[in-house]
Design a protein around this motif. Structure first.
Motif, PDB file in Angstrom:
ATOM      1  N   ALA A 266      89.300  52.339  43.641  1.00 57.67           N
ATOM      2  CA  ALA A 266      89.897  53.246  42.659  1.00 57.67           C
ATOM      3  C   ALA A 266      89.042  53.325  41.399  1.00 57.67           C
ATOM      4  O   ALA A 266      88.928  54.381  40.772  1.00 57.67           O
ATOM      5  CB  ALA A 266      91.311  52.791  42.311  1.00 57.67           C
ATOM      6  N   ALA A 267      88.416  52.203  41.049  1.00 56.90           N
ATOM      7  CA  ALA A 267      87.565  52.135  39.859  1.00 56.90           C
ATOM      8  C   ALA A 267      86.119  52.530  40.158  1.00 56.90           C
ATOM      9  O   ALA A 267      85.248  52.376  39.298  1.00 56.90           O
ATOM     10  CB  ALA A 267      87.607  50.727  39.274  1.00 56.90           C
ATOM     11  N   LYS A 268      85.885  53.028  41.379  1.00 54.23           N
ATOM     12  CA  LYS A 268      84.546  53.457  41.820  1.00 54.23           C
ATOM     13  C   LYS A 268      83.552  52.297  41.791  1.00 54.23           C
ATOM     14  O   LYS A 268      82.380  52.452  41.482  1.00 54.23           O
ATOM     15  CB  LYS A 268      84.012  54.617  40.965  1.00 54.23           C
ATOM     16  N   GLN A 269      84.062  51.101  42.129  1.00 50.21           N
ATOM     17  CA  GLN A 269      83.227  49.910  42.192  1.00 50.21           C
ATOM     18  C   GLN A 269      83.019  49.517  43.648  1.00 50.21           C
ATOM     19  O   GLN A 269      83.825  49.875  44.509  1.00 50.21           O
ATOM     20  CB  GLN A 269      83.891  48.761  41.431  1.00 50.21           C
ATOM     21  N   PRO A 270      81.954  48.749  43.934  1.00 50.11           N
ATOM     22  CA  PRO A 270      81.723  48.309  45.311  1.00 50.11           C
ATOM     23  C   PRO A 270      82.850  47.388  45.793  1.00 50.11           C
ATOM     24  O   PRO A 270      83.392  46.592  45.027  1.00 50.11           O
ATOM     25  CB  PRO A 270      80.404  47.540  45.235  1.00 50.11           C
TER      26      PRO A 270
ATOM     27  N   VAL B  60      98.500  50.015  42.308  1.00 47.87           N
ATOM     28  CA  VAL B  60      99.151  51.226  41.792  1.00 47.87           C
ATOM     29  C   VAL B  60      98.546  51.599  40.443  1.00 47.87           C
ATOM     30  O   VAL B  60      98.203  52.766  40.205  1.00 47.87           O
ATOM     31  CB  VAL B  60     100.675  51.025  41.697  1.00 47.87           C
ATOM     32  N   ALA B  61      98.372  50.620  39.563  1.00 51.40           N
ATOM     33  CA  ALA B  61      97.794  50.888  38.246  1.00 51.40           C
ATOM     34  C   ALA B  61      96.358  51.406  38.359  1.00 51.40           C
ATOM     35  O   ALA B  61      95.962  52.320  37.628  1.00 51.40           O
ATOM     36  CB  ALA B  61      97.826  49.620  37.387  1.00 51.40           C
ATOM     37  N   ALA B  62      95.600  50.851  39.286  1.00 55.35           N
ATOM     38  CA  ALA B  62      94.200  51.289  39.459  1.00 55.35           C
ATOM     39  C   ALA B  62      94.133  52.750  39.879  1.00 55.35           C
ATOM     40  O   ALA B  62      93.288  53.505  39.381  1.00 55.35           O
ATOM     41  CB  ALA B  62      93.508  50.399  40.488  1.00 55.35           C
ATOM     42  N   TRP B  63      95.013  53.163  40.776  1.00 54.87           N
ATOM     43  CA  TRP B  63      94.996  54.544  41.243  1.00 54.87           C
ATOM     44  C   TRP B  63      95.687  55.498  40.267  1.00 54.87           C
ATOM     45  O   TRP B  63      95.543  56.712  40.378  1.00 54.87           O
ATOM     46  CB  TRP B  63      95.568  54.654  42.648  1.00 54.87           C
ATOM     47  N   ALA B  64      96.405  54.948  39.272  1.00 55.75           N
ATOM     48  CA  ALA B  64      97.013  55.772  38.227  1.00 55.75           C
ATOM     49  C   ALA B  64      96.037  56.038  37.078  1.00 55.75           C
ATOM     50  O   ALA B  64      96.275  56.913  36.241  1.00 55.75           O
ATOM     51  CB  ALA B  64      98.273  55.094  37.688  1.00 55.75           C
ATOM     52  N   ALA B  65      94.939  55.286  37.035  1.00 59.40           N
ATOM     53  CA  ALA B  65      93.952  55.452  35.957  1.00 59.40           C
ATOM     54  C   ALA B  65      93.366  56.864  36.003  1.00 59.40           C
ATOM     55  O   ALA B  65      93.145  57.415  37.089  1.00 59.40           O
ATOM     56  CB  ALA B  65      92.855  54.406  36.090  1.00 59.40           C
ATOM     57  N   PRO B  66      93.106  57.445  34.854  1.00 57.10           N
ATOM     58  CA  PRO B  66      92.522  58.784  34.828  1.00 57.10           C
ATOM     59  C   PRO B  66      91.229  58.852  35.647  1.00 57.10           C
ATOM     60  O   PRO B  66      90.356  57.999  35.517  1.00 57.10           O
ATOM     61  CB  PRO B  66      92.238  59.018  33.339  1.00 57.10           C
TER      62      PRO B  66
ATOM     63  N   ILE C  52      98.893  60.431  43.794  1.00 51.45           N
ATOM     64  CA  ILE C  52      98.686  59.343  44.749  1.00 51.45           C
ATOM     65  C   ILE C  52      99.242  58.031  44.209  1.00 51.45           C
ATOM     66  O   ILE C  52      99.804  57.229  44.962  1.00 51.45           O
ATOM     67  CB  ILE C  52      97.194  59.231  45.169  1.00 51.45           C
ATOM     68  N   ALA C  53      99.146  57.800  42.914  1.00 48.15           N
ATOM     69  CA  ALA C  53      99.685  56.561  42.336  1.00 48.15           C
ATOM     70  C   ALA C  53     101.199  56.501  42.518  1.00 48.15           C
ATOM     71  O   ALA C  53     101.754  55.426  42.765  1.00 48.15           O
ATOM     72  CB  ALA C  53      99.308  56.444  40.867  1.00 48.15           C
TER      73      ALA C  53
ATOM     74  N   HIS D 290      94.033  41.690  51.503  1.00 46.03           N
ATOM     75  CA  HIS D 290      92.599  41.944  51.316  1.00 46.03           C
ATOM     76  C   HIS D 290      92.326  43.434  51.092  1.00 46.03           C
ATOM     77  O   HIS D 290      91.515  43.809  50.234  1.00 46.03           O
ATOM     78  CB  HIS D 290      91.836  41.409  52.526  1.00 46.03           C
ATOM     79  N   VAL D 291      93.000  44.272  51.840  1.00 46.63           N
ATOM     80  CA  VAL D 291      92.868  45.722  51.667  1.00 46.63           C
ATOM     81  C   VAL D 291      93.307  46.119  50.262  1.00 46.63           C
ATOM     82  O   VAL D 291      92.612  46.872  49.564  1.00 46.63           O
ATOM     83  CB  VAL D 291      93.687  46.465  52.753  1.00 46.63           C
ATOM     84  N   ILE D 292      94.440  45.607  49.834  1.00 44.51           N
ATOM     85  CA  ILE D 292      94.974  45.965  48.516  1.00 44.51           C
ATOM     86  C   ILE D 292      94.021  45.532  47.402  1.00 44.51           C
ATOM     87  O   ILE D 292      93.788  46.285  46.450  1.00 44.51           O
ATOM     88  CB  ILE D 292      96.388  45.370  48.353  1.00 44.51           C
ATOM     89  N   VAL D 293      93.456  44.356  47.512  1.00 40.80           N
ATOM     90  CA  VAL D 293      92.505  43.877  46.508  1.00 40.80           C
ATOM     91  C   VAL D 293      91.269  44.775  46.479  1.00 40.80           C
ATOM     92  O   VAL D 293      90.800  45.187  45.403  1.00 40.80           O
ATOM     93  CB  VAL D 293      92.119  42.401  46.792  1.00 40.80           C
ATOM     94  N   ASN D 294      90.718  45.108  47.629  1.00 42.22           N
ATOM     95  CA  ASN D 294      89.498  45.914  47.671  1.00 42.22           C
ATOM     96  C   ASN D 294      89.720  47.368  47.269  1.00 42.22           C
ATOM     97  O   ASN D 294      88.838  47.984  46.670  1.00 42.22           O
ATOM     98  CB  ASN D 294      88.853  45.812  49.048  1.00 42.22           C
ATOM     99  N   PHE D 295      90.877  47.910  47.564  1.00 44.64           N
ATOM    100  CA  PHE D 295      91.125  49.295  47.190  1.00 44.64           C
ATOM    101  C   PHE D 295      91.386  49.449  45.693  1.00 44.64           C
ATOM    102  O   PHE D 295      91.288  50.548  45.163  1.00 44.64           O
ATOM    103  CB  PHE D 295      92.240  49.901  48.039  1.00 44.64           C
ATOM    104  N   GLN D 296      91.670  48.356  44.992  1.00 46.68           N
ATOM    105  CA  GLN D 296      91.685  48.395  43.528  1.00 46.68           C
ATOM    106  C   GLN D 296      90.276  48.705  43.025  1.00 46.68           C
ATOM    107  O   GLN D 296      90.087  49.506  42.115  1.00 46.68           O
ATOM    108  CB  GLN D 296      92.142  47.050  42.959  1.00 46.68           C
TER     109      GLN D 296
END
Length: 191
Positions: free
Chosen positions: A57-61, A88-94, A5-6, A48-54
């Motif tokens: 990706a980190a499983k944060q609210p 992109v980096a957030a969704w590339a995280a393990p 996905i990343a 705003h979407v891009i900021v929140n979807f970071q």
């Protein structure tokens, strides 16, 4: 073949970032195919979407209430590019695309597909609103096609998608994807 996905987000970003970077101030009030937004509103929404979807990706609210005016800052184009790189980096995280995430406790891959869809479809919205060409990567379209069909009934109930648009059977795959979201690519054909 299932793509990471990343990697798909990186590809979609490579198509979207130049469109945003080259958006002139004098078109910010122009209408877009996304009826809820003019160009300014669309860019604020997408940022705003891009900021929140970071965060997702980190499983944060995340917090989608209200949309700040990101375009009020003089460096909004550069910020969009930086935030997209962070996405992109957030969704590339393990582990980012594993398990569940978000308030609706959805599979992380589904949530990632949502931001991939926004990045792709809203880039098309921006291109059409500003009279520029846009052709997403076929791998991105292939990834989104089944996911969009699956989420469409719920997205329509939530007012996120419009009613589907009927297209000829031989319409290109991306046009069919747009039609599923309620957009008619024939009404917004490239100049």
């Amino acid at each position: 073949m299932t793509h990471r996905i990343a990697d798909l987000l990186d590809t979609a970003a490579a198509h979207a970032v130049p469109l945003v970077r080259d958006t002139a101030d004098d078109v910010l009030d122009a209408p877009t195919p996304c009826a809820a937004y003019d160009v300014r509103g669309l860019l604020n929404h997408l940022t705003h979407v891009i900021v929140n979807f970071q965060l997702l990706a980190a499983k944060q609210p995340s917090d989608f209430s209200g949309e700040p005016d990101y375009l009020a800052a003089p460096d909004w184009r550069a910020r969009f590019e930086k935030e997209t790189a962070k996405l992109v980096a957030a969704w590339a995280a393990p582990g980012a695309d594993e398990g569940t995430t978000g308030a609706m406790d959805l599979p992380a891959r589904t949530v990632a597909s949502m931001v991939l869809l926004d990045l792709t479809v809203h880039a098309w919205d921006l291109s059409r609103a500003t009279g520029r060409a846009f052709a997403p990567d076929p791998a991105v379209v292939a990834e989104l096609t089944e996911e969009v069909e699956r989420m469409a009934p719920t997205a329509r109930k939530m007012g996120v998608f419009g009613e589907p648009v009927a297209l000829p059977a031989d319409a290109p795959a991306f046009d069919r994807l747009l039609a599923t979201t309620g957009r008619d690519p024939r009404e917004w054909a490239a100049a």
